[in-house]
Design an enzyme around this catalytic site. Sequence first.
Site, PDB file in Angstrom:
ATOM      1  N   PRO A  77      26.410  75.313  29.338  1.00 36.68           N
ATOM      2  CG  PRO A  77      26.640  77.172  27.961  1.00 36.68           C
ATOM      3  CD  PRO A  77      27.428  76.245  28.840  1.00 36.68           C
ATOM      4  CB  CYS A  78      21.621  72.499  29.533  1.00 37.19           C
ATOM      5  SG  CYS A  78      20.283  73.714  29.486  1.00 37.19           S
ATOM      6  N   PRO A  79      21.662  73.100  26.105  1.00 36.02           N
ATOM      7  CG  PRO A  79      21.087  75.010  24.885  1.00 36.02           C
ATOM      8  CD  PRO A  79      21.938  74.543  26.042  1.00 36.02           C
ATOM      9  CG  PHE A  81      24.437  67.769  27.381  1.00 34.97           C
ATOM     10  CD1 PHE A  81      25.171  66.695  26.923  1.00 34.97           C
ATOM     11  CD2 PHE A  81      25.071  68.991  27.524  1.00 34.97           C
ATOM     12  CE1 PHE A  81      26.524  66.827  26.623  1.00 34.97           C
ATOM     13  CE2 PHE A  81      26.420  69.136  27.232  1.00 34.97           C
ATOM     14  CZ  PHE A  81      27.151  68.046  26.781  1.00 34.97           C
TER      15      PHE A  81
END
Length: 342
Positions: A77-79, A81
Site C-alpha cells: 500500500p502506497c500512502p 510513499f
Amino acid sequence: MKPKIVSIFSGVGGIDTGFSHAGFQTVFANDNWQNACDSFKANYPDAEVVCASIADVDFKEIKKKYGDIDGLVGGPPCPPFSKSRFYRTDKKRGLEDESGFLTVSNYFRALEELKPKFFFFENVAGFVYKPHQAALEMVQSESQRLGYKIVYRVVNAANYGVPQIRQRFICVGVRKDMPDFIFPEETHSELGDETHKKWVTCGDVIGNIDFDLPEDKDKQAGSKHKELLKLVPPGDNYLFFTKERGYPEPIFKWRSRYWSFLLKLSPEKPSWTIQASFSNNMGPFHWKNRFLRIQEIQRIQSFPDDYVFLGKFSDQWRLIGNAVPPVLVEVVAKQIKNEYFK
C-alpha cells in the site's frame, strides 16, 4: 504447466490479471480488505485467497502446500510513499510510518520464505523521492541479502498502451544465477513515431459508451462548483479560472487547489490518474460534465469489460483506483515469461 505466482497486497487483482494474460497462474493471494478478497475470488475462483494481515501469513506453509513458487508479486500500500504525504504534516512518511515499514518488511519476509525465481514489486513514483531514500535502500539491501539482483524504474502507463497518464515505480528482481532482466521498450508515445504507437486516448476506450444517465440530485459533478465545471474546456481544470490563464474575473489563485479539482477529461488524450477516493469536485470528470461510471474507469485502468468488482459504488471505485493497470503489468510479465520460462 503455467508458472506459479504468489500475490500479496493483491487488491482486486490488477497485477494478477497482467500476469495471467502473460501465461502465469496465481495459486495464492492475500489482502486485508474483505471486499477486495471477495472480488479477487470472484475473478480467480481457482486461487486460494486469504483475507488477513500480511504479518499473519505463513509463507513457508504456502510453499509446502504448492511446491516451488516461480514468482512473488505485489504492491505494498502506497500512502506512506505518495506525494500527498509531503503536505500531510500530521502523518509520517515512508518507512517512518508504521504501515509503510510493516508492508515493505513483510514483502521481503515473503520473498525469503518462498525463495521464488523472480519478484515484481510495484509502488507510487514517489518511492524514488529523496525523502523516501530509506525505503528504496531497504529494497536494494534486502534484495542483495536474499540473493536477488534488481532493475527498477518509474514508468508512465500511457507509454505502454494504457489510456491513463499514471506514473508507477516498478522493480523486478531475479536470482543472481539468472540472466539480467531487461525492461521492455515503451510501445507508445504522445505523438507516435516510427517505433511507437500514439497514446491510447479516453475517446478510444470510453467514447463509444453511452452512460449519459440522469445525475443523482444529491451528488452532482463539481458539487457547488457544478456550473463552473461546465465552463472548463476538456482537458483542463480549475486553473482555467485564474489570472495567470487570462480569466477576466479570476475565481481561484494559481496552484491553490489539488490538480484534480474540476479536472475534466479530453477525448483526445489519456486520462489522468484514477485515484482510489471518489469525490464530488475532484476529477477527472467526463467531458460531458458528469461523473465517470465504473465501467468507464474500468476501461481507463485497462481491466477487461467482464471483470467483477463487488461492493457499493465507492468500494468499486476504490478497488479500481488502487489497482495497477493490467495492460502495463502484462508487458512486463511477458518479458519475464519469455526470458525465464521458455
